[in-house]
Design an enzyme around this catalytic site. Structure first.
Site, PDB file in Angstrom:
ATOM      1  N   LYS A  13      -5.602 -21.819  12.809  1.00  0.00           N
ATOM      2  CA  LYS A  13      -5.405 -22.977  13.695  1.00  0.00           C
ATOM      3  C   LYS A  13      -5.475 -22.567  15.171  1.00  0.00           C
ATOM      4  CE  LYS A  13      -1.318 -24.079  11.979  1.00  0.00           C
ATOM      5  NZ  LYS A  13      -1.094 -23.026  10.968  1.00  0.00           N
ATOM      6  N   ARG A  88       5.370 -30.134  11.518  1.00  0.00           N
ATOM      7  CA  ARG A  88       5.503 -29.229  10.375  1.00  0.00           C
ATOM      8  C   ARG A  88       6.436 -29.808   9.325  1.00  0.00           C
ATOM      9  NH1 ARG A  88       4.128 -24.212  13.410  1.00  0.00           N
ATOM     10  NH2 ARG A  88       4.123 -22.421  12.015  1.00  0.00           N
ATOM     11  N   ARG A 122      -3.009  -9.371  12.130  1.00  0.00           N
ATOM     12  CA  ARG A 122      -3.081 -10.075  13.416  1.00  0.00           C
ATOM     13  C   ARG A 122      -2.420  -9.273  14.533  1.00  0.00           C
ATOM     14  NH1 ARG A 122      -1.591 -16.313  13.803  1.00  0.00           N
ATOM     15  NH2 ARG A 122       0.464 -15.686  13.071  1.00  0.00           N
ATOM     16  N   ARG A 155       3.447  -9.675  15.984  1.00  0.00           N
ATOM     17  CA  ARG A 155       4.562 -10.620  16.059  1.00  0.00           C
ATOM     18  C   ARG A 155       5.611 -10.280  14.993  1.00  0.00           C
ATOM     19  NH1 ARG A 155       1.585 -16.453  16.072  1.00  0.00           N
ATOM     20  NH2 ARG A 155       3.321 -16.838  14.653  1.00  0.00           N
ATOM     21  N   ARG A 166       7.569 -17.627   5.544  1.00  0.00           N
ATOM     22  CA  ARG A 166       6.741 -18.652   6.203  1.00  0.00           C
ATOM     23  C   ARG A 166       5.865 -19.384   5.199  1.00  0.00           C
ATOM     24  NH1 ARG A 166       3.690 -15.381  10.529  1.00  0.00           N
ATOM     25  NH2 ARG A 166       2.985 -17.349  11.406  1.00  0.00           N
TER      26      ARG A 166
HETATM   27  P1  AMP Z   1       3.258 -20.557  14.850  1.00  0.00           P
HETATM   28  O1  AMP Z   1       2.788 -19.747  16.002  1.00  0.00           O
HETATM   29  O2  AMP Z   1       2.729 -21.960  14.850  1.00  0.00           O
HETATM   30  O3  AMP Z   1       3.066 -19.869  13.516  1.00  0.00           O
HETATM   31  O4  AMP Z   1       4.847 -20.720  15.034  1.00  0.00           O
HETATM   32  C1  AMP Z   1       5.695 -19.594  15.081  1.00  0.00           C
HETATM   33  C2  AMP Z   1       7.126 -20.000  14.735  1.00  0.00           C
HETATM   34  O5  AMP Z   1       7.608 -20.970  15.692  1.00  0.00           O
HETATM   35  C3  AMP Z   1       7.301 -20.690  13.386  1.00  0.00           C
HETATM   36  O6  AMP Z   1       7.385 -19.768  12.309  1.00  0.00           O
HETATM   37  C4  AMP Z   1       8.608 -21.441  13.618  1.00  0.00           C
HETATM   38  O7  AMP Z   1       9.724 -20.577  13.592  1.00  0.00           O
HETATM   39  C5  AMP Z   1       8.436 -21.930  15.053  1.00  0.00           C
HETATM   40  N1  AMP Z   1       7.733 -23.235  15.078  1.00  0.00           N
HETATM   41  C6  AMP Z   1       6.509 -23.499  15.606  1.00  0.00           C
HETATM   42  N2  AMP Z   1       6.189 -24.795  15.463  1.00  0.00           N
HETATM   43  C7  AMP Z   1       7.234 -25.371  14.815  1.00  0.00           C
HETATM   44  C8  AMP Z   1       7.501 -26.679  14.348  1.00  0.00           C
HETATM   45  N3  AMP Z   1       6.610 -27.672  14.512  1.00  0.00           N
HETATM   46  N4  AMP Z   1       8.690 -26.906  13.729  1.00  0.00           N
HETATM   47  C9  AMP Z   1       9.596 -25.925  13.564  1.00  0.00           C
HETATM   48  N5  AMP Z   1       9.399 -24.659  13.955  1.00  0.00           N
HETATM   49  C10 AMP Z   1       8.237 -24.374  14.583  1.00  0.00           C
END
Ligand code: AMP
Length: 209
Positions: A13, A88, A122, A155, A166
């Site tokens: 994404k 999400r 990554r 990360r 996740r």
């Molecule tokens: P991402 O970079 O989108 O994988 O997001 C990294 C982390 O941020 C996720 O594993 C969650 O802990 C938090 N996060 C990001 N977007 C959301 C969301 N829409 N709702 C809840 N937690 C989020």
């Protein structure tokens, strides 16, 4: 155009958003990036979400919705946006409908084995956030960002234990959104397997239809 990017962690994404913003001229809003910036800057929000993020769990809806509401009130989003990583959960999707309903939800479909390989390889630039993969999309010089020479890091949530959490969280809380947007007639399903340029091509074709 208001677009949501759905798909498991590691579906591409963020990578496709980076390419699509150039083509479509829309701002890319990643809740993950916003939370990571808050953690990096040590803000009160950052302190609240740091451990949740490192474990691979989801930040509570209340905090996430407030963050998106604030971001979508800014001027640069007037022509539309790409929301990457939000919503999400169903409550987040319901809240978004009240703030500004999306035109389409684009789901990048990728099998778990591929996702695990992508996440564990990554690497991210500490200063500009550009995403690399140690095998599939390596930087010119190992450990160094091509764009600004920043240090590349792994990360916390790309470590093995967090990846498992996740994926479980995705299946339980986020995957139901595919059907939710499908019922509204807003779902675009894209095969997310392949090189970024290939997936971008499929995405462009789908949104032109
Ligand atoms: P991402 O970079 O989108 O994988 O997001 C990294 C982390 O941020 C996720 O594993 C969650 O802990 C938090 N996060 C990001 N977007 C959301 C969301 N829409 N709702 C809840 N937690 C989020």
């Amino acid at each position: 155009m208001k677009l949501i990017f759905l798909g498991p962690p590691g579906a591409g994404k963020g990578t496709i958003s980076d390419l699509a913003v150039v083509k479509l001229g829309l701002p890319h809003i990643s809740t993950g990036d916003l939370f990571r910036a808050a953690v990096k800057n040590g803000t009160p929000l950052g302190l609240k979400v740091k451990d949740i993020m490192a474990s691979g769990g989801l930040v509570p809806d209340e905090l996430t919705i407030a963050l998106v509401k604030e971001r979508l009130a800014q001027k640069d989003v007037a022509k539309g946006w790409i929301l990457d990583g939000f919503p999400r959960t169903i409550p987040q999707a319901e809240a978004l409908d009240k703030i500004a309903a999306a035109d389409k939800a684009v789901n990048f479909d990728v099998a778990d084995e591929i996702v695990i390989g992508r996440l564990s390889g990554r690497r991210v630039c500490r200063s500009c956030g550009k995403i690399y993969h140690e095998k599939n999309m390596p930087p010119k010089k190992a450990g160094v960002c091509d764009v600004d020479g920043g240090e590349l890091y792994i990360r916390d949530d790309d470590k093995e234990a967090a990846i498992k959490v996740r994926l479980d969280t995705y299946r339980k809380q986020t995957a139901p959104l595919i059907e939710w947007y499908g019922k509204k007639g807003k779902l675009l399903a894209i095969d997310g397997v392949g090189a970024p340029a290939e997936v971008l091509g499929r995405f462009e074709k789908a949104i032109k239809k």
